[in-house]
Scaffold this active site. Structure first.
Site, PDB file in Angstrom:
ATOM      1  N   GLU A 117       0.829  -1.212   0.000  1.00 48.06           N
ATOM      2  CA  GLU A 117       0.000   0.000   0.000  1.00 48.06           C
ATOM      3  C   GLU A 117       0.862   1.261   0.000  1.00 48.06           C
ATOM      4  O   GLU A 117       0.563   2.224  -0.689  1.00 48.06           O
ATOM      5  CB  GLU A 117      -0.944   0.028   1.212  1.00 48.06           C
ATOM      6  CG  GLU A 117      -2.074  -0.991   1.153  1.00 48.06           C
ATOM      7  CD  GLU A 117      -3.059  -0.737   0.019  1.00 48.06           C
ATOM      8  OE1 GLU A 117      -3.068   0.365  -0.546  1.00 48.06           O
ATOM      9  OE2 GLU A 117      -3.808  -1.668  -0.325  1.00 48.06           O
ATOM     10  N   TYR A 172      -6.372   6.159   4.864  1.00 50.28           N
ATOM     11  CA  TYR A 172      -6.444   5.243   3.724  1.00 50.28           C
ATOM     12  C   TYR A 172      -5.696   3.923   4.016  1.00 50.28           C
ATOM     13  O   TYR A 172      -6.259   2.828   3.901  1.00 50.28           O
ATOM     14  CB  TYR A 172      -5.869   5.929   2.463  1.00 50.28           C
ATOM     15  CG  TYR A 172      -5.584   4.944   1.379  1.00 50.28           C
ATOM     16  CD1 TYR A 172      -6.607   4.479   0.567  1.00 50.28           C
ATOM     17  CD2 TYR A 172      -4.310   4.412   1.203  1.00 50.28           C
ATOM     18  CE1 TYR A 172      -6.370   3.520  -0.399  1.00 50.28           C
ATOM     19  CE2 TYR A 172      -4.062   3.460   0.245  1.00 50.28           C
ATOM     20  CZ  TYR A 172      -5.098   3.018  -0.557  1.00 50.28           C
ATOM     21  OH  TYR A 172      -4.858   2.067  -1.495  1.00 50.28           O
ATOM     22  N   ASP A 187      -9.706   5.802  -1.817  1.00 54.22           N
ATOM     23  CA  ASP A 187      -8.584   6.354  -2.594  1.00 54.22           C
ATOM     24  C   ASP A 187      -9.171   7.084  -3.807  1.00 54.22           C
ATOM     25  O   ASP A 187     -10.387   7.238  -3.927  1.00 54.22           O
ATOM     26  CB  ASP A 187      -7.598   5.234  -2.997  1.00 54.22           C
ATOM     27  CG  ASP A 187      -8.167   4.328  -4.083  1.00 54.22           C
ATOM     28  OD1 ASP A 187      -9.388   4.387  -4.353  1.00 54.22           O
ATOM     29  OD2 ASP A 187      -7.384   3.552  -4.673  1.00 54.22           O
TER      30      ASP A 187
END
Ligand code: SF4
Length: 334
Positions: free
Chosen positions: A26, A109, A127
């Site tokens: 990520e 996020y 996102d």
């Protein structure tokens, strides 16, 4: 989710729920295309197979592995968070959204992605792809450039996401936004067309609304490269400007540098430029001048006055450097 189970891309981090791997992927993929990020993900997993390995590396080693990927604060924070997990949590990732937020560089996020994918916590991941998809599905006129808009989107997603598989749901939303509901949406090929309000209203090309534009600053860097035989002076970039912790050369904002006041017998060896380089907030034009200093004491003196560090030329390759400097070095010889 039916679409996701059939169409999702086969990516190396999709076959695991290991939080170290999900976190690493990520962070690497933030603001980065998958094709560009995947080789970095593979390098990191190979070099640092677990969080302890990453935590015990030096920051310079981590920055070196990150070289060329940009947004170097991600690498510095990655390293700091690995130390936190290793030292404060005994190497075990915290297993809730709120605890994950306490780690360096982990915002809403990333915390939501890890919590939902690895620990099945029902928290929405928002996102850019999800903002676009939700804006269009519900024909929302909210400005996604505003901080307060995220909450509105999270609330909507919380209502439609299943409790049993929140991680797959989040990944399905992101993947759908990345592959179908793209900036130029592929509505003719879209399984959600029937449910899509923007499609009905023909507003899909106007969404999402984003008014805040990034201001790009033009910047000129004049680099002065002091060498003597196989020695070279480098500058370690400090806090408060771009590229913290990376190495470049001494620079000024104008081409005015009285080298003779530093060494009267210097030789101007070569000039190069301009080399253009784009960052998110800056457009850089760089000029390079190689200066051969007349002797070792003089080089030591220059390094001292300008707060530079002297290296052997063959050490250059081992140091983490901004892409601009890597590009320059690939064009010239010393
Ligand atoms: Fe996106 Fe078009 Fe599908 Fe609506 S119909 S979700 S705008 S691709």
């Amino acid at each position: 989710m039916n679409w996701y189970s059939k169409e999702k891309r086969d990516l190396p981090w999709r076959s695991t729920r290991n939080p170290y791997i999900i976190w690493l992927s990520e962070i690497i993929l933030q603001q980065t295309r998958i094709a560009q990020g995947t080789p970095y993900y593979e390098k990191f997993i190979k070099t640092y197979p677990n969080v302890h390995a990453l935590a015990t590396a030096s920051e310079q080693e981590v920055l070196k592995l990150w070289e060329g990927l940009g947004y170097y604060s991600r690498a510095r924070n990655l390293h700091k968070a690995a130390k936190q997990v290793s030292e404060e949590y005994g190497g075990i990732f915290p297993n809730s959204y709120l605890e994950l937020l306490k780690l360096k560089g982990i915002g809403p996020y990333t915390a939501a992605a890890i919590a939902s994918i690895c620990f099945h916590e029902k928290v929405p991941v928002v996102d850019g792809n999800v903002f676009r998809l939700i804006s269009r599905l519900f024909d929302l006129q909210e400005d996604i450039g505003k901080g307060s808009t995220r909450k509105i989107f999270e609330k909507i997603i919380e209502e439609i996401m299943p409790s049993s598989t929140p991680g797959d749901f989040n990944q399905a939303m992101m993947e759908f936004g990345a592959l179908v509901c793209t900036p130029r949406p592929q509505c003719d090929n879209c399984d959600l067309q029937f449910h899509c309000r923007a499609f009905k209203e023909k507003t899909q090309h106007l969404l999402p609304i984003k008014t805040k534009k990034i201001k790009i600053q033009a910047r000129t860097l004049h680099y002065w490269i002091f060498t003597y035989h196989d020695k070279i002076c480098l500058n370690k970039r400090t806090k408060g400007d771009i590229w913290e912790g990376l190495w470049d050369f001494y620079s000024t904002s104008t081409d005015l540098l009285n080298v003779a006041s530093l060494d009267q017998n210097y030789i101007k060896k070569a000039s190069y430029g301009p080399l253009n380089h784009k960052l998110t907030h800056q457009k850089i034009e760089a000029w390079f001048t190689q200066i051969e200093i007349s002797n070792t004491p003089q080089l030591n003196e220059i390094a001292k006055i300008l707060n530079l560090t002297i290296f052997n030329l063959d050490e250059l390759v081992t140091l983490p450097k901004p892409k601009l400097i890597v590009n320059y070095l690939s064009q010239v010889k010393f």
